[in-house]
Design a protein around this motif. Structure first.
Motif, short mmCIF file in Angstrom:
data_model
loop_
_atom_site.label_atom_id
_atom_site.label_comp_id
_atom_site.label_asym_id
_atom_site.label_seq_id
_atom_site.Cartn_x
_atom_site.Cartn_y
_atom_site.Cartn_z
N PRO A 193 0.84 -1.20 0.00
CA PRO A 193 0.00 0.00 0.00
C PRO A 193 0.88 1.26 0.00
CG PRO A 193 0.07 -0.96 2.17
CD PRO A 193 0.80 -1.92 1.27
N GLU A 230 0.74 5.63 0.55
CA GLU A 230 0.01 6.82 0.96
C GLU A 230 0.94 8.02 0.83
OE1 GLU A 230 -2.94 7.78 4.54
OE2 GLU A 230 -0.86 7.78 5.22
N LYS A 277 1.23 11.90 1.58
CA LYS A 277 0.58 12.84 2.49
C LYS A 277 0.52 14.26 1.91
CE LYS A 277 1.51 10.45 6.84
NZ LYS A 277 1.84 9.16 6.21
N TRP A 332 -4.83 16.31 -6.93
CA TRP A 332 -3.54 15.67 -7.06
C TRP A 332 -3.14 15.68 -8.54
CZ3 TRP A 332 0.14 14.20 -3.73
CH2 TRP A 332 -0.20 14.08 -2.37
N SER A 369 -11.94 7.48 -8.35
CA SER A 369 -10.75 6.65 -8.22
C SER A 369 -10.11 6.58 -9.60
CB SER A 369 -11.11 5.25 -7.71
OG SER A 369 -9.97 4.41 -7.71
N PHE A 398 -6.02 5.01 -7.47
CA PHE A 398 -5.76 6.00 -6.43
C PHE A 398 -7.06 6.64 -5.95
CE2 PHE A 398 -1.21 6.42 -6.08
CZ PHE A 398 -0.71 6.00 -7.31
N ALA A 407 -8.40 9.73 -2.87
CA ALA A 407 -7.98 10.74 -1.89
C ALA A 407 -9.23 11.31 -1.24
CB ALA A 407 -7.17 11.84 -2.56
N SER A 447 -6.34 17.62 5.68
CA SER A 447 -5.49 16.73 4.91
C SER A 447 -6.20 16.24 3.66
CB SER A 447 -5.05 15.54 5.76
OG SER A 447 -6.16 14.71 6.05
N HIS A 505 -4.77 13.17 1.73
CA HIS A 505 -3.75 12.16 1.43
C HIS A 505 -4.17 11.30 0.25
CE1 HIS A 505 -2.14 13.63 5.06
NE2 HIS A 505 -2.73 12.80 5.91
N LEU A 506 -3.20 10.95 -0.57
CA LEU A 506 -3.43 10.11 -1.75
C LEU A 506 -3.08 8.67 -1.40
CD1 LEU A 506 -4.13 10.14 -4.84
CD2 LEU A 506 -1.66 10.30 -5.23
N LYS A 507 -3.99 7.74 -1.72
CA LYS A 507 -3.77 6.35 -1.31
C LYS A 507 -4.01 5.39 -2.46
CE LYS A 507 -5.46 7.37 3.36
NZ LYS A 507 -6.46 7.05 4.41
N LYS A 508 -3.30 4.28 -2.38
CA LYS A 508 -3.53 3.18 -3.31
C LYS A 508 -3.20 1.90 -2.57
CE LYS A 508 -2.58 1.52 -7.97
NZ LYS A 508 -1.99 1.81 -9.30
#
Lengths: 117, 108
Positions: free
Chosen positions: B18, B20, B22, B35, B55, B59, B61, B69, B71-74
């Motif tokens: 995973p 992330e 920030k 992003w 998505s 990704f 967010a 915040s 944050h970008l996540k995958k």
């Protein structure tokens, strides 16, 4: 559509010389942005034009920097005289602020890498 | 004054792990956050916007106003995700302010 076109791609110049960066926005876009990218400060907005008129130039670092947009299809960013600390990648971006296209749909050029020695 | 902070300049993760990235912001108005991604030798391009709750390329967010915040996540990183990622804030004056960027490297 070729997208936003910037020239030159690379520029190396001596300190004290004048440097002119050029940008051709996407046809039909009425907003144009100049950004500077450095490792330390990331992407910084230098100046923003809307309908060829400078709207916000508060990001222009010094009087040595100037930008013009004489018509809807061309803009220049000039540094005179240049200094080594001006070395960075300069990006031009354009977008349409008509109707439902706010600036988040900005399209970026490839950038001009400027090195001042 | 508006500010976008990306605390990590460099981030390395293994493929399949995973990830992330920030992003924290400071803005007195109602924020609109994005992003952007820049792959090697390519132009900077929009990846996703918080208002779309979309998505893209796996990704996501989420805007957290309490923590300021975005944050970008995958969940599972891929090698092709290696790139520079910039978090950006759109102000009411339609100016985009960027963070300093995070270079993500996905290790095979």
């Amino acid at each position: 559509d070729a997208g936003v076109i910037q020239s030159p791609r690379h520029e190396v110049t001596e300190m004290g010389q004048e440097v002119t960066l050029r940008c051709k926005p996407i046809s039909g876009h009425n907003s144009l942005f100049w950004y500077r990218q450095t490792m330390m400060r990331g992407l910084e907005l230098l100046i923003y034009f809307n309908n060829n008129v400078p709207i916000d130039d508060s990001g222009m670092p010094e009087d040595r920097f100037s930008a013009k947009m004489p018509n809807a299809s061309f803009s220049t960013l000039k540094i005179q005289p240049s200094e080594p600390r001006d070395s960075a990648v300069y990006f031009c971006a354009s977008s349409s602020t008509k109707g439902s296209d706010p600036p988040e749909r900005a399209f970026f050029g490839q950038g001009t890498r400027l090195t001042v020695v | 004054a508006q500010r976008v902070t990306q605390p990590e300049k460099l981030l390395s993760v293994f493929k399949g792990a995973p990830v992330e990235l920030k992003c924290n912001y400071s803005y007195s108005g109602s924020p609109e956050l994005f992003w952007y991604v820049q792959y090697s030798r390519q132009r900077l391009q929009l990846l996703l916007r918080h208002i779309s709750r979309e998505s893209i390329k796996g990704f996501t967010a989420d805007l957290n106003k309490g923590e300021t915040s975005f944050h970008l996540k995958k969940p599972f990183a891929q090698e092709e995700d290696s790139a520079m990622y910039y978090c950006a804030l759109l102000t009411g004056a339609n100016n985009l302010f960027f963070g300093t960027g995070t270079r993500l490297t996905v290790i095979p």
